[in-house]
Design a protein around this motif. Structure first.
Motif, mmCIF file in Angstrom:
data_model
loop_
_atom_site.group_PDB
_atom_site.id
_atom_site.type_symbol
_atom_site.label_atom_id
_atom_site.label_comp_id
_atom_site.label_asym_id
_atom_site.label_seq_id
_atom_site.Cartn_x
_atom_site.Cartn_y
_atom_site.Cartn_z
ATOM 1 N N PHE A 160 0.827 -1.208 0.000
ATOM 2 C CA PHE A 160 0.000 0.000 0.000
ATOM 3 C C PHE A 160 0.862 1.259 0.000
ATOM 4 O O PHE A 160 0.506 2.266 -0.619
ATOM 5 C CB PHE A 160 -0.920 -0.012 1.224
ATOM 6 C CG PHE A 160 -1.837 1.173 1.314
ATOM 7 C CD1 PHE A 160 -3.003 1.211 0.567
ATOM 8 C CD2 PHE A 160 -1.528 2.251 2.134
ATOM 9 C CE1 PHE A 160 -3.862 2.312 0.644
ATOM 10 C CE2 PHE A 160 -2.372 3.349 2.215
ATOM 11 C CZ PHE A 160 -3.540 3.381 1.463
ATOM 12 N N PHE A 161 1.997 1.201 0.696
ATOM 13 C CA PHE A 161 2.893 2.354 0.764
ATOM 14 C C PHE A 161 3.982 2.321 -0.304
ATOM 15 O O PHE A 161 4.945 3.088 -0.249
ATOM 16 C CB PHE A 161 3.530 2.448 2.153
ATOM 17 C CG PHE A 161 2.562 2.790 3.244
ATOM 18 C CD1 PHE A 161 1.804 3.948 3.176
ATOM 19 C CD2 PHE A 161 2.402 1.950 4.337
ATOM 20 C CE1 PHE A 161 0.892 4.264 4.188
ATOM 21 C CE2 PHE A 161 1.509 2.260 5.349
ATOM 22 C CZ PHE A 161 0.741 3.416 5.272
ATOM 23 N N GLY A 162 3.838 1.443 -1.280
ATOM 24 C CA GLY A 162 4.761 1.422 -2.400
ATOM 25 C C GLY A 162 6.083 0.746 -2.126
ATOM 26 O O GLY A 162 7.071 0.977 -2.841
ATOM 27 N N MET A 163 6.154 -0.104 -1.108
ATOM 28 C CA MET A 163 7.380 -0.849 -0.820
ATOM 29 C C MET A 163 7.408 -2.124 -1.649
ATOM 30 O O MET A 163 6.356 -2.703 -1.951
ATOM 31 C CB MET A 163 7.461 -1.203 0.671
ATOM 32 C CG MET A 163 7.438 -0.008 1.594
ATOM 33 S SD MET A 163 7.446 -0.515 3.343
ATOM 34 C CE MET A 163 6.980 1.024 4.147
ATOM 35 N N ARG A 164 8.590 -2.562 -1.995
ATOM 36 C CA ARG A 164 8.726 -3.792 -2.767
ATOM 37 C C ARG A 164 8.741 -4.989 -1.799
ATOM 38 O O ARG A 164 9.559 -5.048 -0.880
ATOM 39 C CB ARG A 164 10.006 -3.779 -3.591
ATOM 40 C CG ARG A 164 10.217 -5.066 -4.407
ATOM 41 C CD ARG A 164 11.461 -4.993 -5.258
ATOM 42 N NE ARG A 164 11.308 -3.959 -6.295
ATOM 43 C CZ ARG A 164 12.291 -3.586 -7.108
ATOM 44 N NH1 ARG A 164 13.491 -4.160 -7.013
ATOM 45 N NH2 ARG A 164 12.091 -2.636 -8.009
ATOM 46 N N VAL A 165 7.852 -5.906 -2.031
ATOM 47 C CA VAL A 165 7.807 -7.147 -1.243
ATOM 48 C C VAL A 165 8.389 -8.247 -2.106
ATOM 49 O O VAL A 165 7.827 -8.605 -3.142
ATOM 50 C CB VAL A 165 6.369 -7.489 -0.809
ATOM 51 C CG1 VAL A 165 6.359 -8.791 -0.005
ATOM 52 C CG2 VAL A 165 5.766 -6.351 -0.002
ATOM 53 N N GLU A 166 9.538 -8.761 -1.694
ATOM 54 C CA GLU A 166 10.251 -9.741 -2.512
ATOM 55 C C GLU A 166 9.635 -11.133 -2.401
ATOM 56 O O GLU A 166 9.510 -11.842 -3.410
ATOM 57 C CB GLU A 166 11.729 -9.790 -2.102
ATOM 58 C CG GLU A 166 12.452 -8.461 -2.280
ATOM 59 C CD GLU A 166 13.859 -8.489 -1.721
ATOM 60 O OE1 GLU A 166 14.363 -9.613 -1.438
ATOM 61 O OE2 GLU A 166 14.458 -7.419 -1.536
ATOM 62 N N LYS A 167 9.244 -11.543 -1.173
ATOM 63 C CA LYS A 167 8.739 -12.909 -0.988
ATOM 64 C C LYS A 167 7.604 -12.928 0.029
ATOM 65 O O LYS A 167 7.591 -12.146 0.987
ATOM 66 C CB LYS A 167 9.858 -13.839 -0.488
ATOM 67 C CG LYS A 167 10.991 -14.052 -1.472
ATOM 68 C CD LYS A 167 12.023 -15.009 -0.892
ATOM 69 C CE LYS A 167 13.166 -15.244 -1.886
ATOM 70 N NZ LYS A 167 14.162 -16.207 -1.373
ATOM 71 N N TYR A 168 6.672 -13.832 -0.197
ATOM 72 C CA TYR A 168 5.625 -14.156 0.774
ATOM 73 C C TYR A 168 5.459 -15.671 0.753
ATOM 74 O O TYR A 168 5.002 -16.238 -0.241
ATOM 75 C CB TYR A 168 4.304 -13.468 0.425
ATOM 76 C CG TYR A 168 3.151 -13.903 1.294
ATOM 77 C CD1 TYR A 168 2.934 -13.330 2.544
ATOM 78 C CD2 TYR A 168 2.277 -14.908 0.876
ATOM 79 C CE1 TYR A 168 1.883 -13.730 3.352
ATOM 80 C CE2 TYR A 168 1.221 -15.321 1.668
ATOM 81 C CZ TYR A 168 1.037 -14.729 2.905
ATOM 82 O OH TYR A 168 -0.010 -15.142 3.713
ATOM 83 N N PHE A 169 5.862 -16.318 1.869
ATOM 84 C CA PHE A 169 5.846 -17.785 1.922
ATOM 85 C C PHE A 169 5.031 -18.282 3.117
ATOM 86 O O PHE A 169 5.118 -17.727 4.217
ATOM 87 C CB PHE A 169 7.271 -18.332 2.033
ATOM 88 C CG PHE A 169 7.896 -18.673 0.708
ATOM 89 C CD1 PHE A 169 8.113 -19.983 0.338
ATOM 90 C CD2 PHE A 169 8.261 -17.666 -0.179
ATOM 91 C CE1 PHE A 169 8.681 -20.298 -0.884
ATOM 92 C CE2 PHE A 169 8.834 -17.960 -1.396
ATOM 93 C CZ PHE A 169 9.049 -19.285 -1.762
ATOM 94 N N ILE A 170 4.261 -19.324 2.862
ATOM 95 C CA ILE A 170 3.634 -20.096 3.930
ATOM 96 C C ILE A 170 4.516 -21.316 4.148
ATOM 97 O O ILE A 170 4.746 -22.101 3.224
ATOM 98 C CB ILE A 170 2.212 -20.539 3.552
ATOM 99 C CG1 ILE A 170 1.328 -19.322 3.279
ATOM 100 C CG2 ILE A 170 1.620 -21.401 4.656
ATOM 101 C CD1 ILE A 170 1.109 -18.437 4.467
ATOM 102 N N GLY A 171 5.027 -21.489 5.378
ATOM 103 C CA GLY A 171 6.011 -22.537 5.635
ATOM 104 C C GLY A 171 7.406 -22.031 5.316
ATOM 105 O O GLY A 171 7.593 -20.964 4.719
ATOM 106 N N PHE A 172 8.383 -22.809 5.746
ATOM 107 C CA PHE A 172 9.778 -22.421 5.573
ATOM 108 C C PHE A 172 10.467 -23.346 4.554
ATOM 109 O O PHE A 172 9.998 -24.461 4.313
ATOM 110 C CB PHE A 172 10.516 -22.479 6.917
ATOM 111 C CG PHE A 172 10.006 -21.461 7.899
ATOM 112 C CD1 PHE A 172 10.360 -20.124 7.784
ATOM 113 C CD2 PHE A 172 9.160 -21.838 8.938
ATOM 114 C CE1 PHE A 172 9.894 -19.180 8.686
ATOM 115 C CE2 PHE A 172 8.683 -20.901 9.839
ATOM 116 C CZ PHE A 172 9.047 -19.567 9.720
ATOM 117 N N PRO A 173 11.581 -22.857 3.939
ATOM 118 C CA PRO A 173 12.306 -23.676 2.946
ATOM 119 C C PRO A 173 12.741 -25.012 3.535
ATOM 120 O O PRO A 173 12.883 -25.128 4.759
ATOM 121 C CB PRO A 173 13.505 -22.799 2.595
ATOM 122 C CG PRO A 173 13.096 -21.411 2.949
ATOM 123 C CD PRO A 173 12.195 -21.555 4.158
ATOM 124 N N PRO A 174 12.976 -26.012 2.674
ATOM 125 C CA PRO A 174 12.954 -25.925 1.202
ATOM 126 C C PRO A 174 11.541 -25.782 0.642
ATOM 127 O O PRO A 174 10.598 -26.334 1.187
ATOM 128 C CB PRO A 174 13.597 -27.238 0.761
ATOM 129 C CG PRO A 174 13.386 -28.177 1.915
ATOM 130 C CD PRO A 174 13.418 -27.336 3.157
#
Length: 439
Positions: A31-45
């Motif tokens: 909303f404030f114009g920030m770049r969101v690189e990732k959105y993950f449910i759970g952790f890697p791998p």
């Protein structure tokens, strides 16, 4: 199988709660114009992911939470590659303090909204189903192990709590009663009023589902549903439909009371008064060496009361119940820091959380716990610990008040310190969960 059901409920609940929390950060950041690189449910791998409008959305194979990565922020990922470069206009660090504060509180706000919605909807759709004071006092309470320790006796009729009237069974198990150091119950016992005071720090005893079920319960009348042939009960002339109302000059109402008598008189005999078609009969019953007489019983149904609420009422009650969870946690932390509460008995990790759900899948119970955990997560994240949202918010508030922004190097090292604290706390609660399984 029971463990799998508990684990499945916990994983689904954490996925929902953490997913909503991280979505709050994502939505406010975008909303404030920030770049969101990732959105993950759970952790890697990772299991799979896809890109949409510059953000990678994905599912991780470790289903114990999730994360969001916003460009230009120093968080638990410890990504500091941007520190030696000038801020870009789409980075978190280039935005005004108030916008950064909203983004850091976005997850907390979404968790609070989730808790409010769940408690409101459940209150509106289910209402309240409860045992009234009158129904409980009809036969009095059954004092179990912890109840007996503090002075209750089976048959007590509870008149007042802390000098005030009460109306339903949930009033007897209000957590605030166990936190307070001067909780008292006025009970009627053998036609005289008796005062029972809970000991200081009683919450240390009432810290699990097992403890709650060892305190008090309503006495439930029972009757004999079937009698095994050629067994002690049949030999004594006991029949289906009989009610055992007295044993050796002791009134019996709840089967738990009768079971205690059997356990205390193994390989012996008892004199029992039987109620059969409104007639009282005296029977001598032999008890086996394992405390059995050869019967199956059924409980008579208790009369539950139901109360429905309108939507406006449900919003008020749901809000009160949701924030009541937060206030209880504040009290608990205060008592932990003062030394009145033993953390080893009152902090739980994943195993303890899974046990809260129980071994049966009940959707009403599941959503109630999700609402509770959502409010707890909001409160925990608000704590001013570096690496938590509350820690970030504290530094931003300092900047807004003083006009001086903490250096990125300071933020880096404070975040490292916060991560160490959180890892230590996580290790403690997990090991503590394991320890409690064997003690």
């Amino acid at each position: 199988m029971d463990g799998l059901i508990m684990a499945a409920q916990m994983i689904l609940a954490l996925t929902i709660i953490v997913g909503i929390h991280e979505f709050g950060h994502l939505l406010t950041a975008k909303f404030f114009g920030m770049r969101v690189e990732k959105y993950f449910i759970g952790f890697p791998p990772r299991i799979f992911s896809f890109n949409y409008k510059g953000t990678e959305y994905g599912l991780g194979s470790i289903p114990l939470g999730g994360f969001v990565k916003i460009s230009g922020i120093i968080d638990e990922s410890m990504d500091t590659k941007h520190m030696d470069k000038d801020p870009e206009p789409w980075e978190f660090r280039s935005k005004p303090p108030w916008q950064r504060l909203v983004v850091m509180l976005g997850g907390i706000i979404f968790n609070v909204i989730t808790g409010l919605v769940i408690f409101t909807v459940m209150t509106y759709s289910n209402g309240d189903i409860y045992l009234s004071k009158e129904e409980i006092n009809k036969n009095g309470v059954l004092a179990l192990e912890i109840g007996k320790e503090v002075g209750f006796e089976t048959g007590d009729k509870i008149l007042k709590i802390n000098g005030k009237d009460w109306s339903r069974d949930s009033d007897l198990f209000n957590p605030n009663l166990f936190f307070d150091d001067n909780t008292s119950f006025s009970v009627m016992r053998d036609n005289r009023e008796v005062e029972i005071n809970l000991p200081k720090n009683f919450i240390n005893k009432m810290n699990s589902r097992e403890a709650l079920s060892s305190f008090l319960k309503a006495r439930i009348p029972f009757y004999i549903d079937s009698v095994f042939q050629n067994n002690n009960a049949s030999n004594a002339g006991i029949q289906k439909g009989d009610k055992i109302v007295r044993v050796d000059n002791k009134d019996i109402i709840d089967f738990f009371e009768f079971k205690e008598v059997l356990d205390n008189n193994k390989s012996s005999i008892i004199q029992a008064t039987i109620l059969r078609e409104n007639q009282k009969l005296e029977k001598v019953i032999e008890i086996s060496k394992d405390g059995k007489i050869g019967i199956r019983v059924k409980n008579e149904p208790l009369e539950y009361s139901t109360q429905k609420y309108g939507f406006t009422e449900s919003m008020a009650i749901g809000t009160d119940r949701a924030f009541g969870v937060v206030f209880i946690n504040i009290k608990a932390f205060g008592k932990m820091f003062s030394g009145d509460i033993d953390p080893s008995k009152n902090l739980s990790g994943p195993i303890g959380i899974a046990q809260i759900f129980g071994s049966t899948w009940n959707w009403s119970n599941f959503w109630r716990i999700v609402g509770l955990l959502s409010m707890v997560l909001a409160f925990m994240n608000l704590l001013p610990i570096p690496a938590l949202d509350g820690g970030h918010a504290t530094f931003i508030l300092y900047e807004m008040i003083s006009g001086r922004k903490p250096t990125e190097r300071f933020l880096e090292y404070s975040t490292r310190f916060g991560v160490i604290i959180l890892l230590g706390l996580m290790s403690y609660v997990i090991l503590n969960d394991i320890y409690k399984l064997f003690v």
